[in-house]
Design a protein around this motif. Structure first.
Motif, PDB file in Angstrom:
ATOM      1  N   ALA A  39       0.958  -1.268  -0.218  1.00 37.16           N
ATOM      2  CA  ALA A  39      -0.065  -0.011  -0.031  1.00 37.16           C
ATOM      3  C   ALA A  39       0.951   1.293  -0.023  1.00 37.16           C
ATOM      4  CB  ALA A  39      -0.867  -0.029   1.390  1.00 37.16           C
ATOM      5  N   LEU A  40       1.812   1.301   0.803  1.00 39.07           N
ATOM      6  CA  LEU A  40       3.053   2.396   0.866  1.00 39.07           C
ATOM      7  C   LEU A  40       3.536   2.699  -0.786  1.00 39.07           C
ATOM      8  CD1 LEU A  40       4.836   2.378   4.151  1.00 39.07           C
ATOM      9  CD2 LEU A  40       2.962   3.794   3.420  1.00 39.07           C
ATOM     10  N   GLU A  41       3.760   1.748  -1.245  1.00 37.75           N
ATOM     11  CA  GLU A  41       4.487   1.600  -2.616  1.00 37.75           C
ATOM     12  C   GLU A  41       3.512   2.049  -3.603  1.00 37.75           C
ATOM     13  OE1 GLU A  41       7.349   1.216  -5.349  1.00 37.75           O
ATOM     14  OE2 GLU A  41       7.614   0.815  -3.356  1.00 37.75           O
ATOM     15  N   ALA A  42       2.052   1.954  -3.351  1.00 43.81           N
ATOM     16  CA  ALA A  42       1.169   2.356  -4.271  1.00 43.81           C
ATOM     17  C   ALA A  42       0.862   3.908  -3.970  1.00 43.81           C
ATOM     18  CB  ALA A  42      -0.077   1.671  -3.909  1.00 43.81           C
ATOM     19  N   ALA A  43       0.816   4.326  -2.808  1.00 47.20           N
ATOM     20  CA  ALA A  43       0.710   5.693  -2.405  1.00 47.20           C
ATOM     21  C   ALA A  43       2.074   6.429  -2.806  1.00 47.20           C
ATOM     22  CB  ALA A  43       0.561   5.605  -0.898  1.00 47.20           C
ATOM     23  N   ASN A  44       3.153   6.178  -2.876  1.00 51.30           N
ATOM     24  CA  ASN A  44       4.396   6.926  -3.193  1.00 51.30           C
ATOM     25  C   ASN A  44       4.223   6.890  -4.861  1.00 51.30           C
ATOM     26  OD1 ASN A  44       5.641   7.092  -0.584  1.00 51.30           O
ATOM     27  ND2 ASN A  44       6.579   5.102  -0.663  1.00 51.30           N
ATOM     28  N   ALA A  45       3.619   5.957  -5.363  1.00 56.48           N
ATOM     29  CA  ALA A  45       3.524   5.875  -6.880  1.00 56.48           C
ATOM     30  C   ALA A  45       2.808   7.065  -7.256  1.00 56.48           C
ATOM     31  CB  ALA A  45       3.141   4.761  -7.469  1.00 56.48           C
ATOM     32  N   VAL A  46       1.580   7.543  -6.407  1.00 57.50           N
ATOM     33  CA  VAL A  46       0.916   8.634  -6.872  1.00 57.50           C
ATOM     34  C   VAL A  46       1.445   9.831  -6.739  1.00 57.50           C
ATOM     35  CG1 VAL A  46      -1.193   9.947  -6.165  1.00 57.50           C
ATOM     36  CG2 VAL A  46      -1.100   7.276  -5.794  1.00 57.50           C
ATOM     37  N   GLN A  48       4.776  10.334  -7.017  1.00 51.76           N
ATOM     38  CA  GLN A  48       6.112  10.208  -7.333  1.00 51.76           C
ATOM     39  C   GLN A  48       6.717  11.385  -8.112  1.00 51.76           C
ATOM     40  OE1 GLN A  48       7.008   6.532  -9.409  1.00 51.76           O
ATOM     41  NE2 GLN A  48       9.244   6.879  -9.633  1.00 51.76           N
ATOM     42  N   GLY A  49       6.235  11.996  -9.032  1.00 52.10           N
ATOM     43  CA  GLY A  49       6.390  12.961  -9.948  1.00 52.10           C
ATOM     44  C   GLY A  49       6.408  14.329  -9.120  1.00 52.10           C
ATOM     45  N   ASP A  50       5.474  14.350  -8.346  1.00 51.07           N
ATOM     46  CA  ASP A  50       5.488  15.648  -7.495  1.00 51.07           C
ATOM     47  C   ASP A  50       6.648  15.471  -6.322  1.00 51.07           C
ATOM     48  OD1 ASP A  50       3.134  16.519  -8.685  1.00 51.07           O
ATOM     49  OD2 ASP A  50       1.828  15.332  -7.258  1.00 51.07           O
ATOM     50  N   THR A  51       6.996  14.357  -5.788  1.00 49.01           N
ATOM     51  CA  THR A  51       8.064  14.367  -5.105  1.00 49.01           C
ATOM     52  C   THR A  51       9.301  14.784  -5.410  1.00 49.01           C
ATOM     53  OG1 THR A  51       7.032  12.510  -3.916  1.00 49.01           O
ATOM     54  CG2 THR A  51       9.086  12.952  -3.302  1.00 49.01           C
ATOM     55  N   THR A 224      13.857  13.179   3.927  1.00 47.90           N
ATOM     56  CA  THR A 224      13.154  12.894   2.637  1.00 47.90           C
ATOM     57  C   THR A 224      11.463  13.420   2.566  1.00 47.90           C
ATOM     58  OG1 THR A 224      12.369  10.840   3.716  1.00 47.90           O
ATOM     59  CG2 THR A 224      14.635  10.718   2.621  1.00 47.90           C
ATOM     60  N   ALA A 225      11.079  13.639   3.679  1.00 49.86           N
ATOM     61  CA  ALA A 225       9.557  14.436   3.648  1.00 49.86           C
ATOM     62  C   ALA A 225       8.708  13.238   3.276  1.00 49.86           C
ATOM     63  CB  ALA A 225       9.541  15.695   2.848  1.00 49.86           C
ATOM     64  N   LYS A 226       9.111  12.021   3.441  1.00 46.31           N
ATOM     65  CA  LYS A 226       8.068  11.068   2.924  1.00 46.31           C
ATOM     66  C   LYS A 226       6.743  10.908   3.477  1.00 46.31           C
ATOM     67  CE  LYS A 226      11.579   7.316   1.706  1.00 46.31           C
ATOM     68  NZ  LYS A 226      11.949   6.110   1.982  1.00 46.31           N
ATOM     69  N   GLU A 227       6.492  11.512   4.582  1.00 50.40           N
ATOM     70  CA  GLU A 227       5.197  11.546   5.355  1.00 50.40           C
ATOM     71  C   GLU A 227       4.462  12.313   4.782  1.00 50.40           C
ATOM     72  OE1 GLU A 227       4.193   9.690   8.021  1.00 50.40           O
ATOM     73  OE2 GLU A 227       6.063   8.610   7.693  1.00 50.40           O
ATOM     74  N   SER A 228       4.974  13.292   3.829  1.00 52.23           N
ATOM     75  CA  SER A 228       3.953  14.602   3.348  1.00 52.23           C
ATOM     76  C   SER A 228       4.002  14.452   1.740  1.00 52.23           C
ATOM     77  CB  SER A 228       4.252  15.835   3.819  1.00 52.23           C
ATOM     78  OG  SER A 228       5.594  16.018   3.579  1.00 52.23           O
ATOM     79  N   GLY A 229       4.428  13.163   1.132  1.00 56.89           N
ATOM     80  CA  GLY A 229       5.049  13.395  -0.312  1.00 56.89           C
ATOM     81  C   GLY A 229       5.950  14.195  -0.792  1.00 56.89           C
ATOM     82  N   GLY A 230       6.844  14.582  -0.143  1.00 53.07           N
ATOM     83  CA  GLY A 230       7.750  15.464  -0.534  1.00 53.07           C
ATOM     84  C   GLY A 230       7.531  16.892   0.013  1.00 53.07           C
TER      85      GLY A 230
END
Length: 382
Positions: A39-46, A48-51, A224-230
């Motif tokens: 699920a985290l992988e799927a969320a990060n894919a959403v 990814q470009g913005d990050t 990395t600001a992973k918690e907020s998608g960058g």
């Protein structure tokens, strides 16, 4: 169990059942962890470009020596503000908060004893009543915050109130339906050109405004600001002056704030960066909620067998005690053969010692051996 069966290595039926359930529980926990990772992988894919775009923009912003120093000065300003308001931060974290959980106040006429058991109508009445209180008191605070923005050269934005649907969702996923723990019913934002303006706004906030939490996403600890998608900003949770009502105040860098709205055009998916962030957040929050529930079930399943083992062992002791006859005690295992197994005899003991074991009893009718050797000794020679 009879000593022959115990020595033959055959566990009790209740122990076999417990071990099987523990293996099943371990397997389910591993499956839950795998689903969480997916699920985290799927969320990060959403996002990814913005990050990537946020990361590039932040690197370019910090390329200026003045801004790089400004980030460090901001961390010092946050630490000073936190000290003023008695906030604490764990080592390596970028979140400052009070030791006790901050909560919205109660609402007159809405009685809640346990949020997990509260009906939807009561929840709706609470949210409606809290919004009425917020709107009745926030006007004066808005004027003061707008004055701060003008003095610092920043832009002050009044965001729409949080939707009921999102409030209920956030309370359910993050706080076990506790709507009083949701702090961002109302949100206000400052959009600043640089770190100097952010620091000025932080320092010029009304002196009577009580800050209860600071989340510094610009901090070096948030690599990395992973918690907020960058995305990066400075978030405050504060009390409206003269009340215990909580609102969220966000301090943005103009570079990030513009990207949040404009990055969608480059990706050409019909969504803004903020809309993709909402999708990212929804997947991530649901995954964390499911993982937390799975872990709670895992812990309960670990504790329950131990409790059952205690009960089974207690029942076995009770049965042995009930069957023991002080007038006709059973022979010790070193004097018998059971199920074809010859038990080696222990060292000989004096007649005086044997007499004491056979006749001296406790108040409950147990032999003195139990008193001297404990329950393990009693079960062992039984």
């Amino acid at each position: 169990l009879p000593i022959g069966e115990r020595r033959a290595g055959r566990p009790a039926p209740w122990l076999q059942d417990t071990e099987q359930r523990q293996r099943t529980n371990d397997s389910e926990n591993q499956r839950a962890e795998a689903e969480y990772a997916a699920a985290l992988e799927a969320a990060n894919a959403v996002v990814q470009g913005d990050t990537l775009k946020y990361k590039v923009a932040y690197s370019q912003h910090l390329a200026s020596e003045l801004e790089a120093k400004g980030r460090n000065f901001l961390e010092d300003a946050v630490a000073a503000c936190s000290k003023k308001h008695n906030l604490q931060c764990d080592k390596g974290s970028y979140i400052w908060k009070l030791p006790a959980t901050s909560r919205q106040p109660a609402v007159d006429g809405v009685e809640v004893l346990e949020w997990t058991q509260t009906d939807p109508l009561t929840k709706s009445n609470y949210v409606r009543g809290l919004f009425e209180q917020l709107r009745a008191h926030i006007g004066k605070t808005d004027k003061q915050l707008d004055t701060v923005a003008r003095a610092c050269g920043a832009k002050y934005i009044v965001a729409p109130s949080k939707a009921y649907e999102r409030l209920f969702e956030k309370a359910r996923i993050a706080y076990d339906n506790d709507l009083q723990r949701v702090t961002d019913y109302e949100r206000r934002s400052f959009v600043c050109d640089n770190f100097r303006q952010i620091i000025d706004v932080l320092k010029k906030l009304p002196a009577k405004m009580r800050i209860v939490r600071i989340k510094n996403r610009f901090a070096r600890a948030n690599k990395t600001a992973k918690e907020s998608g960058g995305y990066r900003d400075l978030q405050l949770v504060a009390k409206i002056i003269g009340t215990s009502l909580l609102i969220e105040i966000q301090l943005h860098l103009k570079t990030f704030y513009q990207l949040k709205s404009e990055v969608g055009a480059a990706i050409d998916d019909g969504q803004t960066g903020h809309e993709r962030y909402i999708e990212f957040r929804g997947i991530k929050e649901q995954a964390e909620f499911s993982r937390r529930k799975a872990r709670e079930a895992f812990v309960r399943a670990k504790i329950q067998p131990a409790q059952e083992m205690d009960r089974a062992a207690h029942a076995q002791v009770s049965e042995s005690v009930d069957q023991w006859d002080p007038e006709n005690p059973q022979p010790r295992p070193d004097d018998v053969e059971e199920e074809g197994i010859r038990v080696e005899k222990g060292p000989k003991k004096s007649q005086k010692r044997r007499k004491v074991e056979a006749t001296d009893t406790l108040d409950e009718g147990l032999p003195a051996r139990l008193k001297m050797g404990g329950l393990g000794s009693w079960l062992g020679w039984r």
